[in-house]
Design a protein around this motif. Sequence first.
Motif, PDB file in Angstrom:
ATOM      1  N   PHE B  11      12.447 -31.244 -89.478  1.00 35.98           N
ATOM      2  CA  PHE B  11      12.871 -32.271 -88.516  1.00 35.98           C
ATOM      3  C   PHE B  11      13.564 -31.618 -87.317  1.00 35.98           C
ATOM      4  CE2 PHE B  11      12.229 -35.221 -92.034  1.00 35.98           C
ATOM      5  CZ  PHE B  11      11.566 -36.244 -91.363  1.00 35.98           C
ATOM      6  N   GLY B  12      14.239 -30.514 -87.598  1.00 32.22           N
ATOM      7  CA  GLY B  12      14.875 -29.771 -86.504  1.00 32.22           C
ATOM      8  C   GLY B  12      13.830 -29.279 -85.499  1.00 32.22           C
ATOM      9  N   VAL B  13      12.653 -28.905 -86.027  1.00 31.34           N
ATOM     10  CA  VAL B  13      11.578 -28.442 -85.144  1.00 31.34           C
ATOM     11  C   VAL B  13      11.028 -29.610 -84.311  1.00 31.34           C
ATOM     12  CG1 VAL B  13       9.293 -27.339 -85.065  1.00 31.34           C
ATOM     13  CG2 VAL B  13      10.949 -26.639 -86.806  1.00 31.34           C
ATOM     14  N   VAL B  14      10.885 -30.768 -84.963  1.00 30.91           N
ATOM     15  CA  VAL B  14      10.304 -31.919 -84.247  1.00 30.91           C
ATOM     16  C   VAL B  14      11.238 -32.422 -83.155  1.00 30.91           C
ATOM     17  CG1 VAL B  14       9.326 -34.238 -84.493  1.00 30.91           C
ATOM     18  CG2 VAL B  14       9.186 -32.641 -86.392  1.00 30.91           C
ATOM     19  N   PHE B  15      12.532 -32.464 -83.490  1.00 32.68           N
ATOM     20  CA  PHE B  15      13.464 -33.086 -82.546  1.00 32.68           C
ATOM     21  C   PHE B  15      13.851 -32.166 -81.385  1.00 32.68           C
ATOM     22  CE2 PHE B  15      14.249 -36.009 -86.199  1.00 32.68           C
ATOM     23  CZ  PHE B  15      13.764 -37.143 -85.560  1.00 32.68           C
ATOM     24  N   THR B  16      12.836 -31.634 -80.740  1.00 36.16           N
ATOM     25  CA  THR B  16      13.052 -30.973 -79.452  1.00 36.16           C
ATOM     26  C   THR B  16      12.279 -31.822 -78.448  1.00 36.16           C
ATOM     27  OG1 THR B  16      11.067 -29.617 -79.683  1.00 36.16           O
ATOM     28  CG2 THR B  16      13.114 -28.670 -80.512  1.00 36.16           C
ATOM     29  N   PRO B  17      12.737 -31.887 -77.214  1.00 39.23           N
ATOM     30  CA  PRO B  17      12.063 -32.777 -76.251  1.00 39.23           C
ATOM     31  C   PRO B  17      10.569 -32.509 -76.159  1.00 39.23           C
ATOM     32  CG  PRO B  17      14.088 -31.879 -75.324  1.00 39.23           C
ATOM     33  CD  PRO B  17      13.895 -31.205 -76.644  1.00 39.23           C
ATOM     34  N   GLU B  18      10.174 -31.222 -76.135  1.00 43.91           N
ATOM     35  CA  GLU B  18       8.752 -30.901 -75.965  1.00 43.91           C
ATOM     36  C   GLU B  18       7.932 -31.409 -77.157  1.00 43.91           C
ATOM     37  OE1 GLU B  18       7.653 -26.826 -76.280  1.00 43.91           O
ATOM     38  OE2 GLU B  18       5.607 -27.221 -75.591  1.00 43.91           O
ATOM     39  N   ASN B  19       8.405 -31.107 -78.372  1.00 48.44           N
ATOM     40  CA  ASN B  19       7.624 -31.500 -79.547  1.00 48.44           C
ATOM     41  C   ASN B  19       7.588 -33.009 -79.724  1.00 48.44           C
ATOM     42  OD1 ASN B  19       6.964 -28.890 -80.080  1.00 48.44           O
ATOM     43  ND2 ASN B  19       8.556 -28.563 -81.616  1.00 48.44           N
ATOM     44  N   LEU B  20       8.725 -33.654 -79.461  1.00 52.58           N
ATOM     45  CA  LEU B  20       8.735 -35.121 -79.562  1.00 52.58           C
ATOM     46  C   LEU B  20       7.742 -35.740 -78.584  1.00 52.58           C
ATOM     47  CD1 LEU B  20      12.409 -36.403 -79.970  1.00 52.58           C
ATOM     48  CD2 LEU B  20      10.471 -36.811 -81.495  1.00 52.58           C
ATOM     49  N   ILE B  51      -6.833 -28.019 -74.102  1.00 56.50           N
ATOM     50  CA  ILE B  51      -5.477 -28.274 -73.597  1.00 56.50           C
ATOM     51  C   ILE B  51      -4.438 -27.659 -74.536  1.00 56.50           C
ATOM     52  CG2 ILE B  51      -3.796 -30.124 -73.111  1.00 56.50           C
ATOM     53  CD1 ILE B  51      -6.294 -31.788 -72.225  1.00 56.50           C
ATOM     54  N   THR B  52      -4.745 -27.641 -75.839  1.00 58.17           N
ATOM     55  CA  THR B  52      -3.773 -27.128 -76.809  1.00 58.17           C
ATOM     56  C   THR B  52      -3.545 -25.633 -76.655  1.00 58.17           C
ATOM     57  OG1 THR B  52      -5.427 -26.661 -78.510  1.00 58.17           O
ATOM     58  CG2 THR B  52      -4.454 -28.858 -78.503  1.00 58.17           C
ATOM     59  N   TYR B  53      -4.491 -24.967 -75.972  1.00 55.09           N
ATOM     60  CA  TYR B  53      -4.402 -23.519 -75.823  1.00 55.09           C
ATOM     61  C   TYR B  53      -3.142 -23.104 -75.073  1.00 55.09           C
ATOM     62  CZ  TYR B  53      -6.256 -18.799 -75.278  1.00 55.09           C
ATOM     63  OH  TYR B  53      -6.443 -17.447 -75.339  1.00 55.09           O
ATOM     64  N   GLY B  54      -2.713 -23.989 -74.180  1.00 57.52           N
ATOM     65  CA  GLY B  54      -1.581 -23.617 -73.333  1.00 57.52           C
ATOM     66  C   GLY B  54      -0.228 -24.055 -73.871  1.00 57.52           C
ATOM     67  N   ILE B  55      -0.188 -24.676 -75.055  1.00 62.69           N
ATOM     68  CA  ILE B  55       1.111 -25.121 -75.585  1.00 62.69           C
ATOM     69  C   ILE B  55       1.403 -24.422 -76.911  1.00 62.69           C
ATOM     70  CG2 ILE B  55       1.087 -27.360 -74.413  1.00 62.69           C
ATOM     71  CD1 ILE B  55       0.040 -28.674 -76.866  1.00 62.69           C
ATOM     72  N   SER B  56       2.618 -24.601 -77.435  1.00 65.66           N
ATOM     73  CA  SER B  56       2.978 -23.887 -78.663  1.00 65.66           C
ATOM     74  C   SER B  56       2.143 -24.408 -79.838  1.00 65.66           C
ATOM     75  CB  SER B  56       4.465 -24.089 -78.962  1.00 65.66           C
ATOM     76  OG  SER B  56       4.675 -25.409 -79.435  1.00 65.66           O
ATOM     77  N   PRO B  57       1.929 -23.556 -80.862  1.00 64.27           N
ATOM     78  CA  PRO B  57       1.113 -23.992 -82.004  1.00 64.27           C
ATOM     79  C   PRO B  57       1.676 -25.251 -82.665  1.00 64.27           C
ATOM     80  CG  PRO B  57       1.673 -21.668 -82.215  1.00 64.27           C
ATOM     81  CD  PRO B  57       2.370 -22.171 -81.002  1.00 64.27           C
ATOM     82  N   LEU B 333      -8.307 -26.763 -87.458  1.00 67.85           N
ATOM     83  CA  LEU B 333      -8.342 -25.353 -87.860  1.00 67.85           C
ATOM     84  C   LEU B 333      -8.711 -24.490 -86.651  1.00 67.85           C
ATOM     85  CD1 LEU B 333      -8.374 -23.059 -89.988  1.00 67.85           C
ATOM     86  CD2 LEU B 333     -10.747 -23.619 -90.448  1.00 67.85           C
ATOM     87  N   GLY B 334      -9.692 -24.982 -85.875  1.00 70.41           N
ATOM     88  CA  GLY B 334     -10.091 -24.258 -84.664  1.00 70.41           C
ATOM     89  C   GLY B 334      -8.915 -24.096 -83.710  1.00 70.41           C
ATOM     90  N   ALA B 335      -8.112 -25.173 -83.588  1.00 65.92           N
ATOM     91  CA  ALA B 335      -6.945 -25.104 -82.687  1.00 65.92           C
ATOM     92  C   ALA B 335      -5.954 -24.063 -83.187  1.00 65.92           C
ATOM     93  CB  ALA B 335      -6.273 -26.474 -82.615  1.00 65.92           C
TER      94      ALA B 335
END
Lengths: 176, 509
Positions: B11-20, B51-57, B333-335
């Motif tokens: 939950f700590g990982v999710v609750f960042t502005p970017e991930n939320l 588009i996912t290529y440019g953001i964090s996994p 999986l490809g992403a």
Amino acid sequence: MTDMTDDQLPDISEVPTEHPPTRGTGWIASKVPLLVMIAVAILFHTQMGDMEVGSLTEPGPGFWPRVLIVGIILFSLVGFVADLKDGIESFELSGTVRVLAGFGALAAFVVIFDNTGMILAGIVFLMLWLKGLNGESWRLTVILALVTPLLTYLLFVEALGVRFPEDLIASLWGGR
Amino acid sequence: MDSLSSLIDGFGVVFTPENLLFVFLGVTIGTVIGVLPGLGPTATIALLLPITYGISPEAAIMMLAGVYYGSMYGGTITSVLLRIPGEAASAITALDGYEMTKQGRGGPALGIAAIGSFIGGTVAIVGLAFVAPLLATWAVRFGPPEYAALTILGLVLVTYLGTKSTVKSIIVALFGLLLASIGPDPIRGTSRFNFDMPELFSGIDLVAIAMGLFGIGEIMYNLEQRIKGTGTIGKIDRILPTKDDWKQSRWSIFRGTLLGFPIGMLPGGGGVMSSLASYAAEKKIAKDPSRFGKGAIEGVAGPETANNASSISAFIPLLTLGLPSNAVLALILGALMMQDITPGPALIEEQPELFWGVIASMFVGNLILLALNLPFVGIFVQLLRVRIGIIGGIALLVTLVGVYTISYMEFDMWVMLAAGLVGYLMRKTGFEPAPLVLAFVLGSVLEVAFRQSMLLSNGDLSIFVSRPISGSIIAVVALVVATSVFGAIRRRRGGKGGIVEMTKQLAED
């Protein structure tokens, strides 16, 4: 939850409805894809060249492809005796022409993209797609054909730093 | 307790502005494309891959997962109100959901679907949090024969369970495996099938293939179809189900969760099969099966719960074994692979932020979906005003540009166009693209596992049946094949099958 009156409900006159696909009854239509698959398998076989097949004890790079090529040919042959007509839809002239024109518009995009950059390619593609193939109004077509490529350019090139082929239109304001 | 504390870290990982933001974007896009007929989750995820290529996994997978389970919610809206399934997993809901709408009970139908989806999804998330680490610990013992057997099981189940014609599916799956063999040999590195084109030395890109087969193929199919208008949209009144509605559907929700969770984990399972299986089960155990198709709320509650539970549990084999159970998961999986992450038993240890973050994001995503779906159904229905031709044109433009950005090669655009043409022709000739994409993704895993098994056993094929785990998996494969053959014979003779056969029959109808 909001109550919706009939007046507030969206116009769904242009929503595609489920209509059962036209079932082709032709034996030929169900078998042509099998011939194509056999041809593809043979094409791959001709490309195996000196690829070493090896043996079960020590399979070489060609072992696995060989198994697959044989499998495709075998199951395609099985398909000739099985009933594969289910799911086949008839090709009607007007629809097929629209689809081919759609692929033509996409091909035009790729060629123009490579020569003059993304923006012009996008404008030409969307004009063809929206007006030519979907019969949208000129007003909507022109607005979307200008705005969408520009926004795409700004998103990819300016915001994400992606490099596209040199852009003829962007060069007018010093872009790349 | 380990899982619980790791989940809290997640939950700590999710609750960042970017991930939320990406969770919110994912579930919103999922709901929107679920509402819009013509673009399913597979096509959308294929279109979003570049588009996912440019953001964090973490953000990438949270968003794509959100699209997947979000589409299960969205698809229900048009199924219930218009009898048009926004995506395939909600098709069965239309039977009773639309009847409820005609009886002036569209609101409670949507309400119970959203509540059931939330319960099914949440229980499946808890299951995922506890089952996945156990499976990963167990999977560490897997060797090449086990991976080969699992991959074969996946392909067999996909060709049998999820598709109409087994022969056609086997052919396209073999073709997918053959396409996967283009490029360097995975063991010796020598070039294969490059057709004298330097661009093929490194193989074909999954994104170009998937975007072409699903995205372009689907949009071209929609372009071909004449758009006609019939039908009227149902009125939405109160959305919360009554006490009686809840009494009637609570056990269906329970059973939907129990069915959806394991079906999602099965290769070839996923949303469509779980909702069909749940409908078949509800109808089979109902005191009065004749109510089904005439507005039985159990026919909405069960399938909707099951498809959400399965869309969550489908992540278990992907994250722990690296094996996608359906085409959507193959794209996810490809992403991951695009981000240089290979999922497998070690993922939980090596990438705990990703693993637990994604699970926690599902909790958050399901909450957002419940909040979005109950009060804003009316707004989502307004999306049907946007013509599919306009969406298609914009999606194609972004798709073409997106595929170019992966390797900066015009060649990938041509591959995508070719795959689009193949996808369109497959659709017209009754071939399904899902087995092809799944086989393409699993191709190199299967080849490497098979060849390594042969090297280990000195060419003895019995290695696949003599080891306990791979032997058990091969036994399941044999059972599935036998069931398939006997089921086909039984149906040809006009006999009635069990739930599995009823499910397959529903899928074919």
